[in-house]
Design a protein around this motif. Sequence first.
Motif, PDB file in Angstrom:
ATOM      1  N   GLU A 277      11.158   4.519  -9.316  1.00  0.00           N
ATOM      2  CA  GLU A 277      11.891   4.705 -10.568  1.00  0.00           C
ATOM      3  C   GLU A 277      11.129   4.108 -11.748  1.00  0.00           C
ATOM      4  O   GLU A 277      11.128   4.667 -12.852  1.00  0.00           O
ATOM      5  CB  GLU A 277      13.285   4.089 -10.439  1.00  0.00           C
ATOM      6  N   ALA A 278      10.467   2.965 -11.507  1.00  0.00           N
ATOM      7  CA  ALA A 278       9.670   2.362 -12.571  1.00  0.00           C
ATOM      8  C   ALA A 278       8.490   3.256 -12.955  1.00  0.00           C
ATOM      9  O   ALA A 278       7.999   3.200 -14.085  1.00  0.00           O
ATOM     10  CB  ALA A 278       9.159   0.989 -12.134  1.00  0.00           C
ATOM     11  N   ALA A 279       8.045   4.096 -12.009  1.00  0.00           N
ATOM     12  CA  ALA A 279       6.965   5.041 -12.284  1.00  0.00           C
ATOM     13  C   ALA A 279       7.493   6.349 -12.870  1.00  0.00           C
ATOM     14  O   ALA A 279       6.699   7.248 -13.157  1.00  0.00           O
ATOM     15  CB  ALA A 279       6.189   5.321 -11.007  1.00  0.00           C
ATOM     16  N   GLY A 280       8.827   6.450 -13.010  1.00  0.00           N
ATOM     17  CA  GLY A 280       9.389   7.603 -13.698  1.00  0.00           C
ATOM     18  C   GLY A 280       9.950   8.693 -12.829  1.00  0.00           C
ATOM     19  O   GLY A 280      10.226   9.798 -13.319  1.00  0.00           O
TER      20      GLY A 280
ATOM     21  N   ASP B 144      -1.354   4.878  -9.350  1.00  0.00           N
ATOM     22  CA  ASP B 144      -0.118   5.263 -10.038  1.00  0.00           C
ATOM     23  C   ASP B 144       0.768   6.039  -9.065  1.00  0.00           C
ATOM     24  O   ASP B 144       0.373   7.089  -8.549  1.00  0.00           O
ATOM     25  CB  ASP B 144      -0.472   6.121 -11.259  1.00  0.00           C
ATOM     26  N   LEU B 145       1.968   5.519  -8.811  1.00  0.00           N
ATOM     27  CA  LEU B 145       2.862   6.174  -7.854  1.00  0.00           C
ATOM     28  C   LEU B 145       3.232   7.594  -8.250  1.00  0.00           C
ATOM     29  O   LEU B 145       3.670   8.374  -7.407  1.00  0.00           O
ATOM     30  CB  LEU B 145       4.141   5.334  -7.680  1.00  0.00           C
TER      31      LEU B 145
ATOM     32  N   TYR C   7       0.829  -1.196   0.000  1.00  0.00           N
ATOM     33  CA  TYR C   7       0.000   0.000   0.000  1.00  0.00           C
ATOM     34  C   TYR C   7       0.867   1.251   0.000  1.00  0.00           C
ATOM     35  O   TYR C   7       1.930   1.285   0.645  1.00  0.00           O
ATOM     36  CB  TYR C   7      -0.894   0.040   1.241  1.00  0.00           C
ATOM     37  N   ALA C   8       0.394   2.265  -0.704  1.00  0.00           N
ATOM     38  CA  ALA C   8       0.959   3.599  -0.543  1.00  0.00           C
ATOM     39  C   ALA C   8       0.221   4.240   0.622  1.00  0.00           C
ATOM     40  O   ALA C   8      -1.013   4.322   0.624  1.00  0.00           O
ATOM     41  CB  ALA C   8       0.773   4.418  -1.812  1.00  0.00           C
ATOM     42  N   ALA C   9       0.965   4.642   1.637  1.00  0.00           N
ATOM     43  CA  ALA C   9       0.381   5.303   2.804  1.00  0.00           C
ATOM     44  C   ALA C   9       0.720   6.787   2.719  1.00  0.00           C
ATOM     45  O   ALA C   9       1.889   7.162   2.647  1.00  0.00           O
ATOM     46  CB  ALA C   9       0.944   4.705   4.092  1.00  0.00           C
ATOM     47  N   ALA C  10      -0.308   7.625   2.709  1.00  0.00           N
ATOM     48  CA  ALA C  10      -0.121   9.069   2.579  1.00  0.00           C
ATOM     49  C   ALA C  10      -1.006   9.781   3.594  1.00  0.00           C
ATOM     50  O   ALA C  10      -2.030   9.237   4.030  1.00  0.00           O
ATOM     51  CB  ALA C  10      -0.478   9.527   1.162  1.00  0.00           C
ATOM     52  N   PRO C  11      -0.622  10.996   3.999  1.00  0.00           N
ATOM     53  CA  PRO C  11      -1.522  11.776   4.862  1.00  0.00           C
ATOM     54  C   PRO C  11      -2.883  11.930   4.195  1.00  0.00           C
ATOM     55  O   PRO C  11      -2.972  12.149   2.982  1.00  0.00           O
ATOM     56  CB  PRO C  11      -0.802  13.126   4.988  1.00  0.00           C
ATOM     57  N   ALA C  12      -3.957  11.784   4.964  1.00  0.00           N
ATOM     58  CA  ALA C  12      -5.296  11.800   4.386  1.00  0.00           C
ATOM     59  C   ALA C  12      -5.599  13.102   3.651  1.00  0.00           C
ATOM     60  O   ALA C  12      -6.386  13.117   2.704  1.00  0.00           O
ATOM     61  CB  ALA C  12      -6.336  11.561   5.480  1.00  0.00           C
ATOM     62  N   ASP C  13      -4.964  14.198   4.087  1.00  0.00           N
ATOM     63  CA  ASP C  13      -5.214  15.482   3.428  1.00  0.00           C
ATOM     64  C   ASP C  13      -4.065  15.886   2.508  1.00  0.00           C
ATOM     65  O   ASP C  13      -3.898  17.055   2.175  1.00  0.00           O
ATOM     66  CB  ASP C  13      -5.440  16.588   4.468  1.00  0.00           C
ATOM     67  N   ALA C  14      -3.242  14.895   2.087  1.00  0.00           N
ATOM     68  CA  ALA C  14      -2.081  15.211   1.250  1.00  0.00           C
ATOM     69  C   ALA C  14      -2.522  15.787  -0.094  1.00  0.00           C
ATOM     70  O   ALA C  14      -3.381  15.216  -0.763  1.00  0.00           O
ATOM     71  CB  ALA C  14      -1.241  13.969   1.020  1.00  0.00           C
ATOM     72  N   PRO C  15      -1.935  16.905  -0.497  1.00  0.00           N
ATOM     73  CA  PRO C  15      -2.314  17.537  -1.769  1.00  0.00           C
ATOM     74  C   PRO C  15      -1.592  16.912  -2.958  1.00  0.00           C
ATOM     75  O   PRO C  15      -0.893  17.578  -3.700  1.00  0.00           O
ATOM     76  CB  PRO C  15      -1.882  18.983  -1.556  1.00  0.00           C
ATOM     77  N   PHE C  16      -1.733  15.597  -3.123  1.00  0.00           N
ATOM     78  CA  PHE C  16      -1.055  14.927  -4.231  1.00  0.00           C
ATOM     79  C   PHE C  16      -2.085  14.133  -5.026  1.00  0.00           C
ATOM     80  O   PHE C  16      -2.178  12.917  -4.918  1.00  0.00           O
ATOM     81  CB  PHE C  16       0.046  13.988  -3.713  1.00  0.00           C
ATOM     82  N   PRO C  17      -2.934  14.806  -5.814  1.00  0.00           N
ATOM     83  CA  PRO C  17      -3.974  14.097  -6.562  1.00  0.00           C
ATOM     84  C   PRO C  17      -3.387  13.244  -7.660  1.00  0.00           C
ATOM     85  O   PRO C  17      -2.241  13.442  -8.077  1.00  0.00           O
ATOM     86  CB  PRO C  17      -4.804  15.251  -7.155  1.00  0.00           C
TER      87      PRO C  17
ATOM     88  N   LEU D 162      -4.776   4.960   2.600  1.00  0.00           N
ATOM     89  CA  LEU D 162      -4.081   3.800   2.036  1.00  0.00           C
ATOM     90  C   LEU D 162      -4.579   3.537   0.620  1.00  0.00           C
ATOM     91  O   LEU D 162      -5.789   3.502   0.379  1.00  0.00           O
ATOM     92  CB  LEU D 162      -4.317   2.565   2.900  1.00  0.00           C
ATOM     93  N   THR D 163      -3.637   3.318  -0.291  1.00  0.00           N
ATOM     94  CA  THR D 163      -3.981   2.985  -1.673  1.00  0.00           C
ATOM     95  C   THR D 163      -3.315   1.672  -2.034  1.00  0.00           C
ATOM     96  O   THR D 163      -2.084   1.559  -1.985  1.00  0.00           O
ATOM     97  CB  THR D 163      -3.496   4.084  -2.641  1.00  0.00           C
ATOM     98  N   ALA D 164      -4.111   0.647  -2.356  1.00  0.00           N
ATOM     99  CA  ALA D 164      -3.560  -0.647  -2.754  1.00  0.00           C
ATOM    100  C   ALA D 164      -2.844  -0.505  -4.091  1.00  0.00           C
ATOM    101  O   ALA D 164      -3.341   0.134  -5.017  1.00  0.00           O
ATOM    102  CB  ALA D 164      -4.673  -1.682  -2.850  1.00  0.00           C
ATOM    103  N   LEU D 165      -1.682  -1.107  -4.179  1.00  0.00           N
ATOM    104  CA  LEU D 165      -0.860  -1.032  -5.383  1.00  0.00           C
ATOM    105  C   LEU D 165      -0.732  -2.418  -6.022  1.00  0.00           C
ATOM    106  O   LEU D 165      -0.868  -3.440  -5.325  1.00  0.00           O
ATOM    107  CB  LEU D 165       0.540  -0.505  -5.037  1.00  0.00           C
ATOM    108  N   PRO D 166      -0.440  -2.487  -7.298  1.00  0.00           N
ATOM    109  CA  PRO D 166      -0.229  -3.792  -7.964  1.00  0.00           C
ATOM    110  C   PRO D 166       1.174  -4.320  -7.699  1.00  0.00           C
ATOM    111  O   PRO D 166       1.885  -4.755  -8.606  1.00  0.00           O
ATOM    112  CB  PRO D 166      -0.455  -3.459  -9.435  1.00  0.00           C
ATOM    113  N   LEU D 167       1.589  -4.280  -6.433  1.00  0.00           N
ATOM    114  CA  LEU D 167       2.916  -4.732  -6.007  1.00  0.00           C
ATOM    115  C   LEU D 167       2.734  -5.687  -4.839  1.00  0.00           C
ATOM    116  O   LEU D 167       1.803  -5.526  -4.042  1.00  0.00           O
ATOM    117  CB  LEU D 167       3.796  -3.551  -5.575  1.00  0.00           C
ATOM    118  N   ARG D 168       3.635  -6.646  -4.703  1.00  0.00           N
ATOM    119  CA  ARG D 168       3.491  -7.667  -3.674  1.00  0.00           C
ATOM    120  C   ARG D 168       4.787  -7.875  -2.883  1.00  0.00           C
ATOM    121  O   ARG D 168       5.885  -7.706  -3.403  1.00  0.00           O
ATOM    122  CB  ARG D 168       3.086  -9.008  -4.310  1.00  0.00           C
ATOM    123  N   ARG D 169       4.605  -8.270  -1.612  1.00  0.00           N
ATOM    124  CA  ARG D 169       5.722  -8.762  -0.798  1.00  0.00           C
ATOM    125  C   ARG D 169       5.455 -10.234  -0.508  1.00  0.00           C
ATOM    126  O   ARG D 169       4.356 -10.611  -0.118  1.00  0.00           O
ATOM    127  CB  ARG D 169       5.843  -7.984   0.521  1.00  0.00           C
TER     128      ARG D 169
END
Length: 315
Positions: free
Chosen positions: A218-221, A191-192, A172-182, A264-271
């Motif tokens: 880096e894979a996301a650019g 998308d990272l 998961y990408a964990a970000a502040p709930a009010d993060a200004p990163f749309p 939390l945003t689920a990503l297409p990545l696995r551990r």
Amino acid sequence: MLDVRRLRLLRELAHRGTIAAVADALSYTPSAVSQQLSALEREAGVPLLERTGRRVALTPAAAALVAHTDAVLDRLEQAAAELDAVRGGPAGPLRIGAFPSAVQALLPGVLARLAAEHPALEPRVAELDPAAATDRLRAGELDVALLHRYDFAPAPAASGVQTEAVLTETLYAAAPADAPFPPDRGGNADDLRRWRDAGWILATPGTLCHTMTVRACEAAGFTPKARHSVDDFAAVLRLVAVGQGVALVPELAVAEGTSANVALTALPLRRHTEVAYRRGAGAHPAVRAFTTALAASAPAALRPAAADAGLPGEG
């Protein structure tokens, strides 16, 4: 007759590259390692080592001997397992190495199960990074270890070590709930790149967790802008909650819930988590008791068959 202890030293040299590293790992002095390898050369009757500056290189004869050493040590582990099985059920010390989130989320259930089912067993847990676990297994300092690998950071292959799959987690990408990163306009929510301008909370450089985050970004650019370096996922999530950055965290780290201030945003990545032990030791009563308890304690939805069923396209 070739001495097995000296063969083990030769195998460690093939893996570590320097006599000093072998000595440090196995609690020898460098001169003692050199003396033992010289004695092995005399036993073999052919040159085994070539000096190349500060390092030593294995001759073709030594490389062949290392391949046979793996097979010899494998059979010795099998023999020890069979003898212990004859003596009775699991008993005595069981040295376990595990990474921090496994210690928190998996091992309490495993240890409780072992205490109930095998009271003569004495589990001893050491928290460590998976990067150090295989060396300690091979050196005989651990009996079993929990390892992990990521889609963007596979663990290097380790000779003399065998693994079994335990569970697969979503990242998961964990970000502040009010993060200004749309999200990017027209992009996907997972998308990272939506967090390319954020400050990032990364793990310690040199760990698989750090490598995974950097490679995924880096894979996301883009290259993540490191703000903090923290290994404990619980601490990472607390920092995210107070607006200190964005991080990638595995499913086990968020299984018990997170602050309302964390999105939390689920990503297409696995551990992927695996249990490891010395090759040939899988049938040892104590090792088998641990792996059985671990399989029973792992969350059902994250076990390999269940996880794979829900992850189309994962190889």
